[in-house]
Scaffold this motif. Structure first.
Motif, PDB file in Angstrom:
ATOM      1  N   ALA A 288       0.823  -1.212   0.000  1.00 23.14           N
ATOM      2  CA  ALA A 288       0.000   0.000   0.000  1.00 23.14           C
ATOM      3  C   ALA A 288       0.855   1.260   0.000  1.00 23.14           C
ATOM      4  CB  ALA A 288      -0.929  -0.013   1.215  1.00 23.14           C
ATOM      5  N   THR A 289       1.951   1.268   0.748  1.00 27.39           N
ATOM      6  CA  THR A 289       2.798   2.457   0.826  1.00 27.39           C
ATOM      7  C   THR A 289       3.444   2.791  -0.506  1.00 27.39           C
ATOM      8  OG1 THR A 289       3.276   2.154   3.174  1.00 27.39           O
ATOM      9  CG2 THR A 289       4.875   3.423   1.908  1.00 27.39           C
ATOM     10  N   HIS A 290       3.840   1.782  -1.261  1.00 25.60           N
ATOM     11  CA  HIS A 290       4.606   2.030  -2.485  1.00 25.60           C
ATOM     12  C   HIS A 290       3.755   2.026  -3.745  1.00 25.60           C
ATOM     13  CE1 HIS A 290       8.010   0.246   0.121  1.00 25.60           C
ATOM     14  NE2 HIS A 290       7.960   1.570   0.249  1.00 25.60           N
ATOM     15  N   ALA A 291       2.488   1.703  -3.629  1.00 27.95           N
ATOM     16  CA  ALA A 291       1.640   1.588  -4.817  1.00 27.95           C
ATOM     17  C   ALA A 291       0.411   2.478  -4.762  1.00 27.95           C
ATOM     18  CB  ALA A 291       1.229   0.128  -5.032  1.00 27.95           C
ATOM     19  N   GLY A 292       0.464   3.557  -3.968  1.00 27.06           N
ATOM     20  CA  GLY A 292      -0.623   4.523  -4.031  1.00 27.06           C
ATOM     21  C   GLY A 292      -1.704   4.398  -2.985  1.00 27.06           C
ATOM     22  N   GLY A 293      -1.468   3.583  -1.949  1.00 25.59           N
ATOM     23  CA  GLY A 293      -2.408   3.540  -0.844  1.00 25.59           C
ATOM     24  C   GLY A 293      -3.523   2.528  -0.986  1.00 25.59           C
ATOM     25  N   ILE A 294      -4.526   2.690  -0.147  1.00 28.40           N
ATOM     26  CA  ILE A 294      -5.669   1.770  -0.113  1.00 28.40           C
ATOM     27  C   ILE A 294      -6.468   1.861  -1.400  1.00 28.40           C
ATOM     28  CG2 ILE A 294      -7.868   1.318   1.050  1.00 28.40           C
ATOM     29  CD1 ILE A 294      -6.451   2.171   3.678  1.00 28.40           C
ATOM     30  N   THR A 295      -6.689   3.061  -1.889  1.00 29.15           N
ATOM     31  CA  THR A 295      -7.457   3.249  -3.119  1.00 29.15           C
ATOM     32  C   THR A 295      -6.849   2.482  -4.282  1.00 29.15           C
ATOM     33  OG1 THR A 295      -8.271   5.423  -2.427  1.00 29.15           O
ATOM     34  CG2 THR A 295      -8.231   4.981  -4.798  1.00 29.15           C
ATOM     35  N   ALA A 296      -5.528   2.582  -4.438  1.00 29.40           N
ATOM     36  CA  ALA A 296      -4.858   1.927  -5.564  1.00 29.40           C
ATOM     37  C   ALA A 296      -4.748   0.425  -5.370  1.00 29.40           C
ATOM     38  CB  ALA A 296      -3.469   2.523  -5.751  1.00 29.40           C
ATOM     39  N   LEU A 297      -4.460  -0.017  -4.142  1.00 30.38           N
ATOM     40  CA  LEU A 297      -4.281  -1.442  -3.903  1.00 30.38           C
ATOM     41  C   LEU A 297      -5.611  -2.194  -4.029  1.00 30.38           C
ATOM     42  CD1 LEU A 297      -1.644  -2.857  -3.434  1.00 30.38           C
ATOM     43  CD2 LEU A 297      -2.192  -3.019  -0.998  1.00 30.38           C
ATOM     44  N   ARG A 298      -6.693  -1.517  -3.697  1.00 31.18           N
ATOM     45  CA  ARG A 298      -8.014  -2.133  -3.888  1.00 31.18           C
ATOM     46  C   ARG A 298      -8.269  -2.392  -5.372  1.00 31.18           C
ATOM     47  NH1 ARG A 298     -13.505   1.071  -2.301  1.00 31.18           N
ATOM     48  NH2 ARG A 298     -12.461   2.583  -3.646  1.00 31.18           N
ATOM     49  N   ARG A 299      -7.857  -1.467  -6.226  1.00 31.45           N
ATOM     50  CA  ARG A 299      -8.034  -1.661  -7.664  1.00 31.45           C
ATOM     51  C   ARG A 299      -7.184  -2.835  -8.164  1.00 31.45           C
ATOM     52  NH1 ARG A 299      -8.218   4.208  -8.053  1.00 31.45           N
ATOM     53  NH2 ARG A 299     -10.362   4.777  -8.484  1.00 31.45           N
ATOM     54  N   ILE A 300      -5.950  -2.909  -7.687  1.00 33.66           N
ATOM     55  CA  ILE A 300      -5.077  -4.011  -8.095  1.00 33.66           C
ATOM     56  C   ILE A 300      -5.669  -5.335  -7.664  1.00 33.66           C
ATOM     57  CG2 ILE A 300      -2.821  -5.074  -7.704  1.00 33.66           C
ATOM     58  CD1 ILE A 300      -1.636  -2.244  -7.597  1.00 33.66           C
ATOM     59  N   ALA A 301      -6.204  -5.409  -6.447  1.00 33.35           N
ATOM     60  CA  ALA A 301      -6.799  -6.649  -5.951  1.00 33.35           C
ATOM     61  C   ALA A 301      -7.995  -7.060  -6.802  1.00 33.35           C
ATOM     62  CB  ALA A 301      -7.217  -6.482  -4.492  1.00 33.35           C
ATOM     63  N   ASP A 302      -8.853  -6.108  -7.110  1.00 37.80           N
ATOM     64  CA  ASP A 302     -10.031  -6.426  -7.933  1.00 37.80           C
ATOM     65  C   ASP A 302      -9.621  -6.888  -9.328  1.00 37.80           C
ATOM     66  OD1 ASP A 302     -12.126  -6.055  -6.166  1.00 37.80           O
ATOM     67  OD2 ASP A 302     -12.325  -3.916  -6.602  1.00 37.80           O
ATOM     68  N   TYR A 303      -8.635  -6.221  -9.914  1.00 42.57           N
ATOM     69  CA  TYR A 303      -8.164  -6.607 -11.240  1.00 42.57           C
ATOM     70  C   TYR A 303      -7.552  -8.004 -11.198  1.00 42.57           C
ATOM     71  CZ  TYR A 303      -5.658  -6.345 -15.688  1.00 42.57           C
ATOM     72  OH  TYR A 303      -5.180  -6.600 -16.946  1.00 42.57           O
ATOM     73  N   ALA A 304      -6.751  -8.266 -10.187  1.00 40.86           N
ATOM     74  CA  ALA A 304      -6.093  -9.570 -10.064  1.00 40.86           C
ATOM     75  C   ALA A 304      -7.103 -10.694  -9.900  1.00 40.86           C
ATOM     76  CB  ALA A 304      -5.120  -9.551  -8.887  1.00 40.86           C
ATOM     77  N   SER A 305      -8.199 -10.425  -9.231  1.00 40.32           N
ATOM     78  CA  SER A 305      -9.179 -11.486  -8.960  1.00 40.32           C
ATOM     79  C   SER A 305      -9.792 -12.032 -10.250  1.00 40.32           C
ATOM     80  CB  SER A 305     -10.288 -10.961  -8.041  1.00 40.32           C
ATOM     81  OG  SER A 305     -11.105 -10.008  -8.711  1.00 40.32           O
ATOM     82  N   ILE A 306      -9.851 -11.204 -11.283  1.00 44.17           N
ATOM     83  CA  ILE A 306     -10.413 -11.656 -12.560  1.00 44.17           C
ATOM     84  C   ILE A 306      -9.570 -12.777 -13.158  1.00 44.17           C
ATOM     85  CG2 ILE A 306     -11.001 -10.939 -14.918  1.00 44.17           C
ATOM     86  CD1 ILE A 306     -11.358  -8.096 -13.841  1.00 44.17           C
TER      87      ILE A 306
END
Length: 405
Positions: A288-306
């Motif tokens: 989260a610290t290096h990738a833009g915080g909670i907002t950005a990491l939530r997007r990465i998680a959702d994308y990865a789940s696909i």
């Protein structure tokens, strides 16, 4: 609720941390982590000179708009310094929103997907026997997933094994300059199979193991390593090779069925987009610290789940307890969460600065329902531990060629 003030603290309770505190005109405040190990003051300057003046007076509830403003509005996008600065503000705003709603952040994300967060701990040894003794101690504590790292015979220093040094400050001696370490793939290969063969002989298959190559191998060498370790059934092989060229992982994937994890140095979803959508990895390890915080990491998680990719956030000791708190909320929510790296809650100095009530039982972390991120920061205590310039090591091959550390 307007942003009234933003404070940036640099402290060194064993490691350097950059902590951001966003205060509002209602008295509610939030905390964020902006630490970039070895480049801490660059983030401080970015925040104080270019971010803080732009945010005073803005609505603290407008998390998405502020995130987009800091990312798109700067023109010069991405990179660890920019994204760590954005991350700290983002975490603090989620903390504020949770406190204002009197809810923990994970409830704002959608609630719990599990009762607790599975952790993996580190067993780092001076030799194979020492590594396995430390693994046994962790297993006795209840950990069911262990990262195994052993010193490589013939090399003076090995990643993950500090020997008689307790931290990177000691490695640097009296001159705060990057220490240099040698690397030999052949010497590493001579050891690595023995490590996991002995681990399985001693512990069987009742626990899972992971291993961090730390990007020291070429893709074809990583493919060979994956093949060598297939019979030992690792949960994943971490950072086998650099993937600035994301096609590198096509070669590795084609040659081995050992699960692959990568991403701790990634700063945006674009860094891991091809790896995820082409299903070249099994775990994404962005922090989260290096990738833009909670907002950005939530997007990465959702994308990865696909694409059936699980999250396994980076959890090194150079990420502050504020980042760990952000990860806990993301981990308890994300339906495709895999595992969280865990190195403990730090020394007494660190615990003096950061207060939380997470508990660890049988290799899982459990969180309270405190509003926001559920963590506090002692500003006065931080002044007792001033910043000390420090670097991570530099790696060279035995012939002197600069290599990946």
């Amino acid at each position: 609720m307007k942003i009234a003030e933003i404070k940036v603290f640099v402290s060194c309770p064993g490691r350097n941390f950059v902590t951001v505190k966003v205060l509002t005109d209602t008295g509610v405040y939030g905390l964020g982590d902006a630490t970039v190990n070895g480049r801490e003051m660059s983030v401080v300057a970015y925040l104080e000179e270019h971010v803080v003046p732009c945010l005073i007076g803005r609505n603290a509830h407008d998390i998405e708009d502020i995130w987009q403003y800091l990312y798109k509005g700067a023109y010069w996008r991405k990179g660890p310094i920019t994204m760590a600065a954005i991350a700290a503000i983002d975490m603090a705003l989620w903390d504020i929103k949770g406190k204002a709603a009197n809810l923990p952040v994970y409830q704002l994300l959608g609630g719990k997907s599990r009762k607790g967060v599975t952790l993996y701990a580190h067993a780092n040894g001076e030799n194979i026997a020492d590594t396995l003794d430390k693994a046994e101690g962790l297993i006795e504590q209840g950990f069911k997933v262990i990262r195994l790292q052993s010193a490589v015979p013939g090399l003076k220093v090995t990643y993950g094994v500090l020997g008689d040094k307790k931290d990177y400050f000691e490695l640097q001696g009296n001159r705060p300059l990057p220490p240099e370490e040698e690397w030999s793939t052949q010497k590493y290969f001579n050891m690595i199979v023995d490590l996991f063969e002995q681990a399985r002989e001693r512990f069987g298959y009742t626990v899972d193991f992971v291993h961090d190559v730390h990007s020291r191998l070429t893709p074809i060498e990583s493919a060979k390593l994956g093949q060598m370790l297939e019979k030992y059934n690792l949960l994943f092989l971490e950072d086998a090779s650099m993937a600035e060229n994301q096609d590198n992982y096509k070669l590795i994937r084609q040659k081995t069925s050992t699960p692959l994890a990568i991403g701790e140095t990634y700063n945006t979803i674009w860094d891991c987009k091809d790896l995820i959508q082409n299903q070249l990895i099994d775990y994404i390890r962005t922090a989260a610290t290096h990738a833009g915080g909670i907002t950005a990491l939530r997007r990465i998680a959702d994308y990865a789940s696909i694409y059936n990719v699980k999250t396994a956030p980076h959890g090194a000791p150079d990420l502050s307890p504020v980042c760990f708190a952000a990860h806990m909320h993301l981990n308890i929510w994300a339906p495709n969460f895999g595992i969280q790296e865990f190195v403990g809650f730090g020394n007494e100095q660190l615990q003096k600065l950061f207060k939380h009530d997470y508990r660890v039982e049988n290799g899982m972390a459990y969180m309270s329902d405190a509003p926001g991120l559920g963590i506090e920061f002692d500003e006065d205590a931080a002044t007792e531990y001033p910043y000390k310039r420090s670097y991570l090591p530099v790696s060279r091959l035995e012939d002197g060629t600069l290599w990946n550390w």
